[in-house]
Design a protein around this motif. Structure first.
Motif, PDB file in Angstrom:
ATOM      1  N   ALA A   1       0.764  -1.297   0.072  1.00  0.00           N
ATOM      2  CA  ALA A   1       0.024  -0.022  -0.162  1.00  0.00           C
ATOM      3  C   ALA A   1       0.832   1.078  -0.004  1.00  0.00           C
ATOM      4  N   VAL A   2       1.832   1.048   0.810  1.00  0.00           N
ATOM      5  CA  VAL A   2       2.773   2.663   1.005  1.00  0.00           C
ATOM      6  C   VAL A   2       3.592   2.630  -0.425  1.00  0.00           C
ATOM      7  N   ILE A   3       4.030   1.705  -1.221  1.00  0.00           N
ATOM      8  CA  ILE A   3       4.783   1.440  -2.261  1.00  0.00           C
ATOM      9  C   ILE A   3       3.731   2.315  -3.596  1.00  0.00           C
ATOM     10  N   GLU A   4       2.617   1.621  -3.620  1.00  0.00           N
ATOM     11  CA  GLU A   4       1.520   2.150  -4.467  1.00  0.00           C
ATOM     12  C   GLU A   4       1.159   3.690  -4.126  1.00  0.00           C
TER      13      GLU A   4
ATOM     14  N   ARG B   1       3.229   5.810  -2.791  1.00  0.00           N
ATOM     15  CA  ARG B   1       4.376   6.493  -3.188  1.00  0.00           C
ATOM     16  C   ARG B   1       4.416   6.758  -4.643  1.00  0.00           C
ATOM     17  N   ASN B   2       4.073   5.831  -5.145  1.00  0.00           N
ATOM     18  CA  ASN B   2       4.391   5.776  -6.983  1.00  0.00           C
ATOM     19  C   ASN B   2       3.287   6.709  -7.514  1.00  0.00           C
TER      20      ASN B   2
ATOM     21  N   ASP C   1       5.448  12.217  -7.927  1.00  0.00           N
ATOM     22  CA  ASP C   1       5.847  13.274  -8.782  1.00  0.00           C
ATOM     23  C   ASP C   1       4.964  14.526  -8.366  1.00  0.00           C
ATOM     24  N   LEU C   2       3.731  14.640  -7.908  1.00  0.00           N
ATOM     25  CA  LEU C   2       2.823  15.624  -7.489  1.00  0.00           C
ATOM     26  C   LEU C   2       3.535  16.156  -6.274  1.00  0.00           C
TER      27      LEU C   2
ATOM     28  N   PHE D   1       9.991   6.822   2.213  1.00  0.00           N
ATOM     29  CA  PHE D   1       9.195   5.929   3.442  1.00  0.00           C
ATOM     30  C   PHE D   1       9.398   6.075   4.605  1.00  0.00           C
ATOM     31  N   MET D   2      10.637   7.000   4.923  1.00  0.00           N
ATOM     32  CA  MET D   2      10.701   7.685   6.417  1.00  0.00           C
ATOM     33  C   MET D   2       9.435   8.137   6.696  1.00  0.00           C
TER      34      MET D   2
END
Length: 421
Positions: free
Chosen positions: A227-230, A232-233, A237-238, A249-250
């Motif tokens: 969920a965090v990776i999604e 973040r991706n 950019d925004l 991630f921090m």
């Protein structure tokens, strides 16, 4: 006129420091506010600036000496009294007899230019010293392009590239009789003895003290980072366009820790004598690498900061830790620590508590691992191991496990961070 240079105030509870190196020698020209010496304290290296322009005069201590705050460190001579700062010339012998004329050939030879590899001590900043040690270079053989001929990081990197590109000298064929090396002449068994820096000595003492004092225990859990990776991706950019900083991630883990510390306040507390001190704020220490070792600057009131505020603070700490410009008060205090060994590839660890705190959260690398889903299906998921080392005198096992579960829940469902759940 002589101007005194004294050891500056180094921070709360810091009363002494060690002279890491002199950046100026007696007789050198000194500009106002130019660094003349580097002091190593328990936490950071601090450069001492010249209070005014002039000539470097007498130095009261040698590199490696311990000095007290307020002690007289050196003298700066006014520019007009440069002769006073220069080493005295050797007195001429009494005129007993007329000296013999020098040979004509000796007259014609000009004085040799000073060599960059003359063996003289070279003043190195902490960052440059680290690069020199990493690449195994001799700093006296590198020509410096910085101010007053000092080495810069670019000088060292260029020398390292040149050393790689230079062809290895052809080895002369050894006689058959001498082809077998003796045990005493075997290559590759050199040793080097280097004095520990004051920072490294302090790190060693504090970490050993933590082991000797706290009833330290580590509990583990793992977390699905999908969920965090999604998130973040999707928004990186925004996020960078709006805030001028990358979304890492921090930020997620710092916000998750703030929520968990509210639910389990003992993890954010500390023991003082026979009392427990609870904190209603989260001053999160973040372990970052510096040339002289690990330093732990503090994100003050992290519970009040946005994701962007946390990421900017961490990025600033990381940059200034490498440059050696962190301030002493930025590393004082802290109620809880997060250490991210995953950036170095760590799979799992048992981090040591940062005294006088009671717990530290260790993050590790993200690996694709098979996970059994609630419907029984097996999928490859990006998983990370979490480790919480804690002082069992204050924190019970149930509380430590609950804290890690709260972290896991917030990371696997980041919406909880938005609704304070």
């Amino acid at each position: 006129m002589s101007i005194e240079v004294k050891v500056p105030v180094l921070g709360e509870s810091i009363s002494e420091a060690t002279i890491g190196e002199w950046l100026k020698k007696p007789g050198d020209a000194v500009a106002a506010d130019e660094a003349i010496a580097s002091l190593e304290t328990d936490k950071v290296a601090v450069e001492v600036p010249a209070p005014s322009a002039g000539v470097m005069g007498q130095q009261m201590y040698a590199a490696g000496d311990t000095v007290q705050v307020g002690a007289l460190l050196a003298m700066i001579e006014a520019a007009g009294s440069a002769a006073a700062a220069s080493p005295p010339a050797t007195p001429a012998p009494a005129p007993a007899a007329a000296p013999a004329p020098a040979p004509a050939a000796a007259k014609a030879d000009p004085a040799p230019a000073p060599s960059v590899s003359s063996g003289e001590p070279v003043s190195l900043s902490p960052a440059v010293r680290r690069l020199v040690l990493e690449h195994g270079l001799d700093p006296t053989g590198i020509r410096g392009t910085g101010k007053d001929g000092r080495l810069t990081k670019e000088d060292v990197l260029a020398a390292a590239e040149s050393a790689k590109a230079a062809p290895a000298p052809a080895a002369a064929p050894a006689p058959v009789a001498a082809s077998a090396p003796t045990a005493s002449g075997a290559a590759g068994r050199e040793t080097e003895r280097v004095r520990m820096t004051r920072i490294r000595q302090t790190i060693a003492k504090r970490l050993k003290s933590a082991q000797d004092t706290a009833a330290m225990l580590t509990t583990f859990n793992d977390v699905d980072m999908t969920a965090v990776i999604e998130a973040r991706n999707k928004y990186k950019d925004l996020f960078e366009k709006k805030h001028g900083i990358r979304l890492g991630f921090m930020g997620f883990f710092a916000k998750a820790a703030c929520l968990a510390l509210k639910d389990v306040p003992s993890v954010n507390a500390q023991i003082e004598g026979d009392e427990i001190v609870y904190h209603n704020y989260a001053d999160i220490s973040v372990a970052v690498s510096a040339p002289n070792g690990l330093v732990v600057p503090v994100i003050r009131n992290a519970e009040t900061l946005s994701f962007a505020g946390i990421e900017k603070t961490i990025a600033d700490f990381g940059k200034r830790a490498k440059d050696g410009t962190l301030k002493m008060d930025e590393m004082m205090g802290g109620t809880f620590t997060i250490s991210n060994g995953g950036v170095f590839g760590s799979l799992m660890s048992t981090p040591i508590i940062n005294p006088s705190q009671s717990a530290v959260l260790g993050l590790h690398r993200i690996d694709q691992r098979p996970v059994v889903m609630p419907n029984g299906e097996i999928k490859a998921r990006p998983m990370m191991y979490l480790a919480l080392s804690y002082d069992h005198r204050l924190i019970d096992g149930r509380e430590a496990v609950t804290f890690l579960v709260r972290i896991k829940e917030a990371i696997e469902d980041p919406t909880r961070l938005l609704i304070d759940l």
